[in-house]
Write a protein that holds these residues in place. Structure first.
Motif, PDB file in Angstrom:
ATOM      1  N   GLN A 192       6.164   0.479  -3.094  1.00  0.00           N
ATOM      2  CA  GLN A 192       6.164   1.785  -3.747  1.00  0.00           C
ATOM      3  C   GLN A 192       6.944   2.825  -2.948  1.00  0.00           C
ATOM      4  O   GLN A 192       7.543   3.746  -3.512  1.00  0.00           O
ATOM      5  CB  GLN A 192       4.748   2.284  -4.007  1.00  0.00           C
ATOM      6  N   LEU A 233      10.576   3.622  -3.580  1.00  0.00           N
ATOM      7  CA  LEU A 233      10.853   4.682  -4.559  1.00  0.00           C
ATOM      8  C   LEU A 233      10.465   6.051  -4.021  1.00  0.00           C
ATOM      9  O   LEU A 233      11.194   7.027  -4.188  1.00  0.00           O
ATOM     10  CB  LEU A 233      10.090   4.408  -5.862  1.00  0.00           C
ATOM     11  N   SER A 255       6.713   5.027  -9.523  1.00  0.00           N
ATOM     12  CA  SER A 255       5.962   4.609  -8.344  1.00  0.00           C
ATOM     13  C   SER A 255       4.469   4.600  -8.623  1.00  0.00           C
ATOM     14  O   SER A 255       3.750   3.688  -8.195  1.00  0.00           O
ATOM     15  CB  SER A 255       6.272   5.541  -7.164  1.00  0.00           C
TER      16      SER A 255
END
Length: 224
Positions: free
Chosen positions: A140, A143, A195
């Motif tokens: 995550q 991003l 995300s």
């Protein structure tokens, strides 16, 4: 039409990055310094602090194994809410004269948190901790980190422009730059939305599959 808009957005972003190249280098180095500092802090924890973190991680691992963590919808709402608050705060800071140092501190602290998290997992679980960090922290943040850095640089640039135009040269309107800054922040918010979706619906499955490799009992064995 959509392809044309995407192409224009991509070109605008490329021009922005190219024009602020030195600022991007500075902010990225500051972020990496935060990561390194966060990893170093792990070695300064006393036994009680380590034990508390280990107990929390064991509880988290157990919750993943038993599938008793928050529902994806709830996790998505929390993740998205946190991202929007962060981006909104950074946008406001970019509109203020005092925003530059605060944005720099924020970037450093973001790196510090990531460095501490990965450093603690590695210190307690060695390569297993590195693998779990790769599964739980890295995806995550691929991003989140670029989006946060882009918003930070754009905010710092606009804040510097505001200082020059309002306090030094007393030039005319900077409304076009304000619109560009706001559009850029909106685009990064859309990336953070992706995300949040990943964190809520994909990341728990990745971590759950990684648990048999890591094993929460290993934490206690490593500590004891």
């Amino acid at each position: 039409m959509n392809k044309k808009r995407k192409s224009q957005w991509s070109q605008t972003l490329q021009v922005h990055v190219q024009n602020q190249k030195s600022l991007y280098i500075f902010v990225t180095v500051l972020f990496m310094m935060g990561v390194i500092f966060g990893a170093v802090i792990v070695n300064t924890l006393d036994p009680e602090q380590k034990e508390g973190l280990i107990n929390y991680l064991s509880y988290f691992f157990r919750g993943l194994e038993q599938n008793s963590i928050a529902e994806p919808e709830m996790a998505f709402q929390h993740a998205l809410g946190d991202h929007l608050k962060t981006v909104g705060l950074m946008w406001i800071l970019g509109l203020s004269v005092i925003g530059i140092p605060v944005l720099l501190v924020f970037i450093f602290l973001k790196g510090l948190v990531i460095g501490f998290t990965v450093g603690f997992l590695v210190s307690q679980l060695s390569w297993k901790g590195l693998w779990f960090a790769f599964v739980s922290v890295v995806p995550q943040n691929l991003l989140v980190i670029p989006a946060i850095i882009i918003v930070s640089v754009a905010g710092i640039h606009f804040s510097m422009l505001l200082v020059r135009n309002r306090l030094i040269h007393h030039r005319g309107t900077i409304y076009p730059q304000f619109v560009s800054f706001s559009i850029l922040v909106t685009g990064m918010a859309a990336i953070l939305l992706l995300s949040a979706i990943f964190v809520a619906y994909v990341s728990p499955h990745l971590m759950r599959h990684a648990i048999p490799t890591v094993g929460f009992l290993t934490l206690h064995a490593a500590y004891n």
